[in-house]
Each structure stands twice: as C-alpha cells, then as structure tokens.
Design a protein around this motif. Structure first.
Motif, short mmCIF file in Angstrom:
data_model
loop_
_atom_site.label_atom_id
_atom_site.label_comp_id
_atom_site.label_asym_id
_atom_site.label_seq_id
_atom_site.Cartn_x
_atom_site.Cartn_y
_atom_site.Cartn_z
N GLN A 222 27.64 47.70 36.46
CA GLN A 222 28.56 47.13 37.48
C GLN A 222 29.79 46.36 36.48
OE1 GLN A 222 26.85 44.33 40.07
NE2 GLN A 222 25.83 45.88 41.24
N PRO B 290 33.25 45.80 35.99
CA PRO B 290 34.36 45.49 36.86
C PRO B 290 35.61 46.81 36.72
CG PRO B 290 33.82 43.39 35.85
CD PRO B 290 33.16 44.68 34.95
N ARG C 78 35.85 51.91 38.44
CA ARG C 78 35.88 52.16 39.82
C ARG C 78 36.28 53.49 40.24
NH1 ARG C 78 39.15 47.92 37.92
NH2 ARG C 78 40.55 49.28 37.45
N ARG D 148 34.39 41.44 31.94
CA ARG D 148 33.92 41.05 33.24
C ARG D 148 33.93 39.50 33.02
NH1 ARG D 148 28.93 43.27 34.44
NH2 ARG D 148 28.88 45.05 33.00
N LEU E 298 41.75 41.92 39.76
CA LEU E 298 40.21 42.05 39.61
C LEU E 298 39.52 41.10 40.33
CD1 LEU E 298 38.58 43.66 37.72
CD2 LEU E 298 38.38 41.95 36.11
N LEU F 48 36.23 42.22 42.62
CA LEU F 48 34.66 41.78 42.56
C LEU F 48 34.38 41.24 43.74
CD1 LEU F 48 35.08 40.35 38.80
CD2 LEU F 48 33.94 42.49 39.65
N GLN G 214 32.89 43.54 46.38
CA GLN G 214 31.52 44.14 46.00
C GLN G 214 30.50 43.63 46.75
OE1 GLN G 214 31.35 46.76 43.10
NE2 GLN G 214 33.26 46.97 43.97
#
Lengths: 757, 757
Positions: free
Chosen positions: A287, A289, A292, B375, B543, B547, B550
C-alpha cells in the motif's frame, strides 16, 4: 509433392535420379538402393514389409483436404529419430531426421521471443501524448492482435500442410525450398525477400537502439562498472556500447542455431516481465501511497499470477538457465546495493523491510520475556565533548563486546540547550555517533536529543528510547572521571540522578570505571575476570562475564568468583554451595570465599573519611557563597555532615533477603557491613563506618584481584537524598581504588539467569 | 523345509495331503491340482515349463550355507505379487502373496519405532543424580547398544534363513510357525512367551505412564481444551486421561496391522526429534545467553542436520502424513499462541522476531526514503485527563483511518511530574493507551513518559520516539479545544510550542479540529472531502485525502480541491493546469478556483480584531497583576499590541516560491494576503489585515464547503515570538469558524507525492 516410405518422409535428393522422382519400391529404384543395398539389414526388413509402401503425397493438400484433423494431435520429434516416427533414422537412407528433441516447453521457449515486442513498445512510450492512457489500451490491443495473427497462422498452416513436411525444418523433402514460399502469392520469393528485409530491419533497429539504451543505463551510473560504456563519440554515437552489442550479437550468431539462442532470450524476457509484475504486486500489497495505478481493472493478484507464470515458465523450459538467470539478477542487485549507488528510484524492498520490522516489533510487544530469553538490551549513554565528539567512545566498544551484537544496542547522547537552536549540532552529533558505531562494527542505533537540562534529557531517553518490543533493559553509563576536579557539581549530579532514574525505571545498570584503559578492539587479553559477588540481585553479575567471554577479546580470560563471608559463616559450605550453583548454571569458574572480620576501624579509614568530610564541608561553603553572591536564596544547600547518607546496600539487603529466601538458597550478602551499620547509631560516625567497609572490602579486592583484567562488582544503591551525593561518589572511589578496570553492576532484582536452559 | 515351484514359495497347507508333503510335479500331486486343474491356463503353462521344477529347500540353511550372499541384495515385494518374484500370484494356487508393496522408506518407517526408546529414557531423567552429565553419555551408550544389537540381528537373520521364507510374513510356508521360534533355544515357545510378555510389559507400562504424562500436560494448562483431562480421582489415578489413552490405543488396534500403524507413529517421533533439534539450533544461532550446553562437542550444525534428516525422512516415508503432522503441529502452536496461555517457558520464536526486527530496522536506517516511498509515519500526541484516561481518543481512530495501518503509528503521551514519583501513573496510562490502540485495531506502539514540563516532554518525544528506520515523519496533534476558557495559558502555549518544535524537527504536522465530531468507527460517511490548497508545501494536502479514501469510512466521499486566485490571475488557465497536474498524479478530484478580491476590510473583520486585541490586553494585565502578587518579576510579559506577529504564510511564500519555481510549475499561494501585508507597514494595523484575510478566506470556505464531510487546509506558520501566540490561535479559530471537521496540515516543503509511480 513429397515421397514417403511407409510413414518415413524421404528427402527429395535421395529419391531423385536425373531430375525424376522415383518414389516406388522397384528393386532398381533409389529407395531400394538406400534401404536394401546389403539385402539383410533392419532397414531392408522394413522395406520388404508388405504393409510399408512407397507413396507420393501432396505436400500442401490445402484447406479442404481435412489434413487439419490429422495435424491437430501433438507429436513431438526426438533427436536423430525419423521425424514423425519413433524409428531410428539414418541420413544415408535419405530419411529426414529431427535435429532436436522437442517438447511443449521447448517449442514454447522458441515461440516466445516472437511475441515479445510489447516491452519494446513501452520503451518508446516517452513519445506518447498521454502515456498513462495509451499504454494499457495500446498494449492490450497489440497483445490481442499479435496473438490473433500468430495463432491464426499456426492454425492455417496446420490446415494446409502435411504435418511431417512442416516438421522437415530445412525443407529437404521438397528440395530445400521454403514450404511457406510455395503458398505465397504471387511468387515464393516474396517470402524470402520479406523475411530478409524484416530481419535486416529488426537487426538494424536493434543494433542502433540497443547500444543507446545500454549507454543510457551506463550513464545512470547505477551499475558503476558499466561507466566505461557511458561515453559517446562527438557525433553522439555510443561507440563502446555499440561494440559490446556487436560482440553479444556475434556470440548469438556463433551459437548458430536459433533453437538454442531462443531459450536464453526467453529467460531474460520472462525475468524482466516477472520483476515488473513483482514490483507492481509489492507496491500494491505494501500500500505505497504513491502507487496509484490508473488502470481500472488492476488487481495485485494479476501481478502475482504474472510473477508465478513467468517463474514457472522459466523453470519448466530450462531450470538451469532459470537458476543462472536468477543468480545473475540477484548478483546485479547485490552489486548495486553494495556500491550504494545513489538510487533515483524508490525501493520496494525498503517497504518490505518496514513491514517486517513493524510486524516483528508488534509480535515482540506481548510482554516482558521469560528469564530464559533474557539478554542485555543495552542503552549506552554517551557524553559529548565541546567539539561534539563522543567522549568515552570505548563504552560502545565494550557494549559490542557484551555480545550484544545479537541483542539491541542503542547509543544515545544529550546536548544541553534549546531544541530549536541546537538542532544542527544534534545532527552533526548524530553523524559522529553513527560513525562511531560503524567503526566498532556495532549493529545498533544511535540518536542524539537536545534538552534544556541534561539530567532531564537523560531521564527522557531512558523512558523513550527503543520502540515496542525492542526496549532496552540495561543502561551502560560512563563513570564521571573528573568529578572531583569539575568546577560545577553538574558532572556527578547528572551521574547520580541518572543512576537513580535507571533504578526507578526498573532497568539494570552497568558502570565501567577506567573505560579508557579497557582493551582496544582486536586485542586479546589473558588473565582473569574477577567477579565480586556481594549482593544477589538477579544474577546479572554471573551472566556478564559469561557473555564477555563469548567475545574474542575476553575469550582467553578465566573466570573467578569471589564472595564475602563473615568469620562466623561456614565458608567451606558456602564455597561448596556456590560451586554447585555454578555447575548447575553451566558456568565454569573458580570460586573463592573471602572472610572479613569485624576488626577495628583502621587508621587509614579514618584518614580517608576525614578528608572526604573536610572536602564536602569546604565545597558546600563555597557554593553557599556563590549562591549568596547571585542573590538566589531559593536553593539552600542542605549538605551537612549530620545528615546520614543512605547505606549502600541497605535497601537491597532486606528486599533481596526476603525475596531470595523462597527463590534461591544462594544469597551472599555483606553481613558485616550491615551489622556495622546497625550497631552504630551515632550519625556522625556513619560516614566513617561506611568508609571503613569500603576500605576493608577494597583491601581484599586489591589483594586478590590486583592482576585481574576486569573486576566486576555490585554497584551499591545511591543515597535517597541529594545530600549524600558526594560521599557516595567518594565511597565508590575508595571501593575501586587501585583497580585498573572495574565494572560496577546494579541488577534489577529480577532473575536474568537460570539453571534451566 | 519349504516347498518351491520354480521361484514361487508355496504354502505348506497347499502341498500337504494327509500330513505328507508332496513337493513334486507329479500329475496326481497337489501342485498339479492347483496349477493345472483346467489344463490350459497361464499357471498351467508355467507349471509345464521344463525349467520350472518343484523343489524342497531348507528354510534355515544355517550360517555356513552362504545364503547371506543371496540375501544381501535388496528385493522389495509388491502387493499381490508372489513374494520374491514379479509374477501375479493367487492364493488359491497356494502361492504366498505379499500384502504390502514395500520400499526402503516403508521398511524404515516400520523399523523406526522399535528404536525410539531413547526419548522415553530422557522422560525419566528427573530421577538421575546428575542429569546434565548422565544424559549425554547414557543416550549415546543406549543408541550404540541398541543399534549394535538390532543391526546384528538383521545380519544374522540374513545369514541364516532363506530370503523368501523371511518375506513370508505369516509363516505359511512352514505351517504358520514362527521362523524365529525355530532357531530359538531351547524351544520355540521361548519366543512366543517372550514376545507376549514383552508386549504385555510395554503395553502395561505405556497404559500407566502415558495417561500420567498426558494428565501432567493437561494440568500445565498450556492447551486449554485439554483441561478436562487434568482431573484425577481420589487415589491419584487420571481416569479421564486413561480412558482417552485407551481409546487411542483401541484405534491403533482396530487398524489391525502394525505395518499401517508404524508409519504414523514414526511421523510423530520424527517430528518430536525435529522440534527438539530445531529448538537447540535456534537457541545457539540466536546466541541466547541462557543457552549454555554443557556437552562439549555440541555444535548447532548437528542440530540443523538433525532437523533436516527428520524432515526429509518424514517426507520421504510419506509426504501426506508428514504434511498432516506438520499441519497439526502448526495448529497446536497457533492455538496455544491464540489462547495466550501463560507460558512458563522461553520462546525461541521471540528471539527470531527480535533478530528480524533488528535486522529490518538496521536495513531501513540507510537514509530517508525516496519520495516515491514516502508514507505518513504517525506520531500521535495524546493528552491524558485527570483520571489518566486519553482525552481525545478519536485521534487514534483518525490515525488508523489514514491507512497508516501499513505505516507506523506511535501513540505517545506526557505526564507532568517527577519521574520517580509518577512512574506507577505512567504505567497505568500506558495500559489505557495500549487498550485504546487495541480498541481501534491500530497496529501500533504506545508509550507514556513523564517530564517536569509538558512542552519539554513533548519535544523530547518528538526527538526520541521511534527507533532506527522506524521514525515518525508526521505528528498528529489535537487542537486545544478549550484554550480560551482555560484558566492558565498552558494549554495553547504547549500547543504552540509543539507546533514550533515539530516544524524545527522537519516533520509534517496534522491538526484535526473538532475531533470529537469525526466519524465513529464503522460509520460510512458520504459527501465530499474539500481540500483548500493555498500553499504548496510538499503535496501532503493531496496525499492525505487519497489515503483517507482508501479507508472504508471515507471511501464514498468525493474529493474536491479548491485553490485561491487573485482577480488578476488567469483562473481558467490555473484550473486547467491544476486539473492536468491532478490527472498526472492519478488523483480523481473536482477542481475549483476561488477568486478573492482585495476588497476593503469588512466591518466584521474590524470587530473581530478589536475583540481579540482587547482580550489580549486584558489577559496580559491580569497576568501582570498575578505575577506581581507572587513577587516574581523575572518573567515580564512582553505581549503588547505593537509587536507584529509573524504573518502566517509569509515564510513559506518566499521559500516555496523560490524552490517550487524550478521544481514544479504548480504553486498556488494567497498572493492577496501577501500583497496586503506588504502594502501596509503600520504595525498596529497588522492584526487587522491578518484577521481580514482570515475572515475573507473563511467566508469563501464556509460558502463552498459548509456541507463537506471534512475540510483540509494549510496550517499557517506559527509566530516566531511568543507574543503573537494568542492572536495566532484566534486567527486559526476565525479561519475555521463554521466548519464541522477541519484538518489543518503543515507539510515540510519536501515533496511527498510524485507523478511517477
């Protein structure tokens, strides 16, 4: 038209005499000549078999002939067998032999490179107006078109041409012609010229494109040894890369057979696809970020399936090539990693490492480990000097010698100051600490924090260092060597505060004294490690020398354990008990019991005590004056000699005695010291008594362990009030006087060593 | 003596008529009856073959006969074949058939349990005087003795007895007798009685010993569902365990054939050995300090070899049984782990996890990750209330919604006080934090530290939290809701200090406002997430919504991005650029450009500013009074209105503008705000200007995003001096007024999002 004898396809040359084909079993015909010249061989028997007849068959019976049904079954050739049969063949008889044992996988490997143009397309995606949108559609369209054309070709060939004629790779049965040429319109030369031009085109394109790609890779400087190929000539031609490409191509040509080159190429294509797929799957699963994918129908399972298929194909088509290819890929990866190339791209492996670390830490979190698993997790508190360099760097070396290589080592330091001002200093400190760690090859972590007050900062580090299950359980703290000569009292007050905080946090504490005299890296010391086991506070004293002796430096040292008994104790029994205990602990050591008598206070002790008291007195006076000068009366120093400092081992005694009664029968406590304290209630005598114990103990230690490479002994509990600070420090100084390397240890009282393995 | 026809061994019964053996090919003999009764079958042909003769052979030719050389070659039987041959046999003809296809591995599996008494020996090692010493010697001696006896038996049998007779399992060829009985002295009954007694003894021993062992295991309560078996009757007899044992035994008996039971037993023995070996190897490889094997010649490679051998044997002898056995073992392990039984032993797996965590962390250490791998690694700073319970617990929930499930979440809190006094409080806080984490199912770490000053403590946590590569890069900080009503200024000063420290440490900052109104776990919100992108400081603003979306809670929210343009900007072009940028970022969002005009300062703005200034004035006066009362004049509050607070976005502007010029062409800055500040140099007007911007911006935001589920906007830079604190807080309040859920974000200026995947 081709000639068969039975099911054996014959070359045109062998059945042709003077330009006429004689495909019959007449005894004068060429077939008879080939098969029955000696009249009695196996081949002649085959020839004479009445069910075997010579027949002329159309090579291309055409779509309507129904040859499709005949060709649809799979029939693989074996090397040196007559094609289409399982009979051993011979070229001299004009039979057409297979030059390769084929199987589904080998044929797939040969077929594969012809459908690998897709990657080439995406290489040129930079020219697209909107690559993100075009590539998926383009790729899928290309794939389906290619598949359609190729597969229809396969089917049409199967429907048109006699199977064995197709297996006749060099067209011997039709006089060396191309079978595809025969069905070409308007003339068979279309095929020859077309194939020639196509080859030439692809070749030229590759020989100009590949070196440029190669040069670009070399220029990225990811694989340093490719750097020589990054230069171009003045006109932009990458000559060196071109030469290398030509060389590789030449090798391919020298192999001389497309059937042998194709599987190798297939390997690299498959590996390329596998890694692209793997990167995609990894990014999705972790995952990331910034991953995509725009393609709506993307799912990680597809990528994973792709990886699996590629790997399976690689291994099925040729497991040794596959292994070799994977080994090469792994080698390149390790080489790049080793060279530490400035990688301009993200690293999926990093994400994996992160996940692994997080998972492991969470797993570790589930509570304190069992005694059996106890190992020292060291927090090394290092002092920085004015140049922001670590002051007693050998602390780190000592930590690594404790075989903490397999445990945790966190090296931390505190800078005094305001966080926002000293942030750059902290960064440079961090750098020098991590360099230090690298120098001593410690696998550990380092950090520096800034705090307005150093004691407070150290306390915070003791609380905050580590994460989840990777928390320290032991603090390694340097002894403040210059505490007596330091102008401000800060040095030893910080030390004492930290000792107290460590105790409060329930951590073990190690204080090496004379750390500068500890052995250098690589030096092997010989002699003894002497443990003076006075208080039993969890067995850390036993475990440490065992751990030290695992290391090369201390490997050759013998271990001796001393314990202190009063004259009225049965020291022989005590020694025996201790020996048994050590045997059960599986620690090899000599055991000695030292008897201490309650003799009168020696003159020397008096002297030392007096000195210390005078000094304390003096210092407190000076301090008072200073503070009066600054007009600050908030902090009145309460250091007076009438205040009784806490007796070193007092607290431990009672606790440990009670606890260890039921836990373990082996408790060795300095009864004499306690007795002394209990007897003399007069407070002004207390320091003297205390010092007496220290001096007496020190006498014994020096007597026995003067030659020892390392003396390990208990660190007495610090005084509860601040007032006893100086006498406590003095007490420790007296206790360790005349010893070269001392390690003072304060356990937590929890067992860290067990007789059960 | 036995009767062969050719190489086929015949049963005694079939060749015996009236007690006399007729082992000949006479047409009246029994063999002829069996083979040639119908005169024309395959068996009759075999019978008539002249090379096949009936012969009587001695079953036990003896040592000197040389039968050893004949028996030494391996010859396996196949089921339903005549033993010793490859011919299909038939019992009706009196041929002796194999009832099991044998191979080396099957025979090994059958042989194995007879040499597994060693483990049984060590079970009783508790009775030894010095087990550590006796077990290795004893075990090795036992192994060698057993091996010697068993192997010599095998060799002697091979040297004495006809091979086919030995393969005749039920002794049919010798009339159902035991071949071993025939060579026993003084009578064959010795063997029968001996075997009977031995079986009875072993059986009795097992049926009394096994239930006790089983009951002991059950009593340990490691496998909870076994608890029912832990009860014993009054006389100490474990009846239930006995019954279970009897049941298992009965199953074994019902299988009815030792050849089928033996492989199963072998599995479990091998697995037991494998795990014992594995534990040893693991302990050594992880260098557990408390693993100190006394056996001098011990080396971990031996253990590893043992594991490998056991596993290989398991899989070779029967891969499905092996898989099943391993699955059962794994199941039991997981079950024990799941039940979280108070394990009284150390855990090797824990050591493995530790090593893995350490290794991964060290690997991660090699520097900051690439943008592509960025992240959010969250450090959540939680405030504790008076009852030591977390105050804004939804912060943790929000952290988990940021899909940080795959990143790092550290939840920390600071207690004010002295470390040594509040240590127990900290422990209980730690407990409630970790409960909180569990409640929201966050895979993260929690810790609580004690500091004399909360600001300082938070600063230390920001510095010290995390370890090695697992460091936070983003701080999640709650908005101090009651800052206006708090008696002391502490609440917002701590907030402001922390905001500044986070900035100084180069970390990103998230401040959710109205956290209590954030959605509950499991709730799915529908609507929009509105991003007000005013300053470009690394793309964190882009971002975060990605996120959030998700996660299940925010999945159904649409994303809208607003940016602010001046009237003179080309807002249409701006919108287009932004759309392209978002497209390349692969983020789906509606884009809107809001135009802000440089209109006059509205009456409302004046009012608000006035209010704020009056309040600040009032507060500082009160404070002054209080401090004068306490006689403390050290800290003179310098909050006067003439001091200019730092303009929110000022610093960012210039920096970002310069940096982003070359980096990215997409920078959206509130030019109007800057312009305003530049124009008006009069300091007393500054707050008014500032507030004006806030009010205008807030008007726009409320107008557009009143219905939004979440509004994300930039957090302006805090003022450099302490004096602007209150007006800064007020500024933020005005900016977010009328909005339900706001997330204020302050990036680091480093890119965290990239158009390259």
């Amino acid at each position: 038209e081709v000639c068969f004898l039975g099911d054996r396809l014959l070359t045109q040359k062998s059945v042709m005499v003077n330009g006429t084909v004689f495909c019959n079993k007449n005894e004068s015909g060429p077939i008879f000549q080939h098969y029955c010249a000696d009249n009695n061989s196996d081949s002649c028997q085959y020839f004479k078999d009445p069910s075997v007849e010579a027949r002329v068959v159309k090579a291309i019976p055409g779509l309507a002939s129904g040859v499709f049904m005949k060709n649809i079954k799979s029939r693989y050739t074996e090397v040196n067998k007559v094609i289409g049969t399982t009979a051993e063949g011979s070229e001299s008889r004009g039979e057409i032999l297979a030059d390769l044992t084929s199987s589904f996988m080998i044929l797939l490997a040969i077929y594969f490179p012809s459908v690998t143009g897709i990657m080439a397309g995406s290489n040129r995606s930079g020219d697209l107006a909107d690559g993100q949108k075009s590539i998926p559609t383009g790729t899928i369209a290309a794939c389906s078109t290619t598949s359609l054309v190729y597969l229809s070709c396969v089917l049409f060939f199967a429907a048109c041409i006699e199977g064995d004629v197709m297996r006749d790779k060099y067209g011997d049965s039709i006089g060396g012609a191309l079978i595809i040429g025969m069905i070409a319109w308007p003339h068979e030369w279309v095929i020859v010229i077309g194939a020639f031009l196509s080859c030439l085109g692809a070749g030229l394109q590759s020989i100009t494109g590949a070196p440029r790609l190669f040069q670009a890779i070399a220029k990225d400087n990811v694989v340093p040894f490719l750097r020589v190929f990054s230069v171009t000539r003045k006109n932009g031609e990458p000559l060196r890369a071109l030469l290398l490409t030509a060389m590789i191509t030449e090798i391919g040509i020298l192999i001389g057979n497309l059937d042998h080159v194709a599987p190798i190429i297939t390997m690299f294509f498959l590996m390329c696809y596998a890694f692209v797929n793997m990167a995609c799957a990894l990014q999705t699963l972790l995952q990331t970020p910034n991953w995509r994918p725009r393609f709506k129908y993307y799912h990680w399972s597809m990528s994973l399936l792709g990886v699996a298929l590629c790997l399976v194909l690689m291994f099925i088509s040729s497991w040794y090539f596959a292994l070799a290819a994977l080994a090469i890929a792994f080698g390149i990866y390790k080489y790049i990693e080793f060279k530490g190339a400035e990688n301009e791209w993200g690293d999926g492996i990093r994400g994996l490492a992160m996940s692994a670390a997080r998972y492991s830490l969470l797993r570790l979190q589930s509570g304190p480990p069992h005694t059996k698993n106890w190992r020292p997790q060291l927090l090394v508190l290092i002092k920085m000097d004015e140049e922001l360099q670590p002051k007693y760097s050998k602390l780190v070396l000592f930590a690594s010698q404790l075989k903490a290589g397999k445990g945790l080592v966190i090296v931390n330091s505190v800078l005094a100051g305001k966080f926002r001002d000293r942030f750059p200093d902290a960064q440079s400190c961090k750098q020098s600490l991590s360099n230090l760690i690298k120098t001593y090859n410690v696998k550990g972590f380092s950090d520096v924090s800034i705090a307005s007050d150093v004691s407070e900062g150290l306390c915070q580090i003791i609380q905050n260092a580590g994460l989840g299950g990777l928390k320290h359980n032991t603090v390694l703290l340097g002894w403040p060597n210059d505490w007596r000569h330091d102008e401000d009292e800060n040095s030893y007050m910080v030390f004492l505060e930290t000792v107290k905080n460590v105790g409060a946090a329930g951590l073990a504490l190690l204080v090496p004294k004379g750390i500068d005299r500890f052995p250098d890296p690589g030096v092997k010391v010989r002699g003894t490690i002497d443990v003076w086991w006075i208080v039993h506070d969890g067995g850390l004293l036993m475990l440490l020398p065992f751990l030290l002796r695992q290391e090369r430096t201390w490997k050759n040292c013998k271990l001796r354990i001393f314990t202190v008994a009063q004259t009225e104790d049965n020291s022989i029994q005590m020694k025996k008990d201790l020996q048994t205990y050590l045997y059960q602990l599986r620690i090899e050591a000599d055991v000695d019991v030292v008897e201490m008598s309650t003799t009168d206070i020696s003159a020397y002790t008096y002297e030392r005590t007096l000195m210390m008291e005078q000094r304390t007195d003096l210092l407190s006076k000076i301090k008072q004056q200073q503070e009066e000068n600054f007009g600050n009366t908030l902090r009145v120093p309460t250091i007076t000699l009438s205040t009784v400092p806490e007796e070193g081992n007092d607290i431990d005694h009672t606790e440990i005695n009670q606890r260890s009664m039921d836990k373990s029968q082996f408790t060795f406590t300095p009864q004499d010291a306690k007795a002394l304290v209990d007897k003399s209630k007069k407070p002004d005598k207390h320091n003297v008594r205390r010092m007496h114990t220290a001096v007496r103990l020190n006498e014994h230690i020096v007597e026995k362990s003067r030659e020892a490479q390392l003396v390990i002994l208990n660190l007495p509990a610090p005084p509860k009030s601040d007032s006893g600070a100086e006498s406590y420090m003095e007490f420790l100084e007296v206790l360790t006087e005349g010893l070269d390397r001392v390690l003072m240890v304060r356990g937590t009282g929890r067992e860290v060593i067990t007789i059960y393995s």
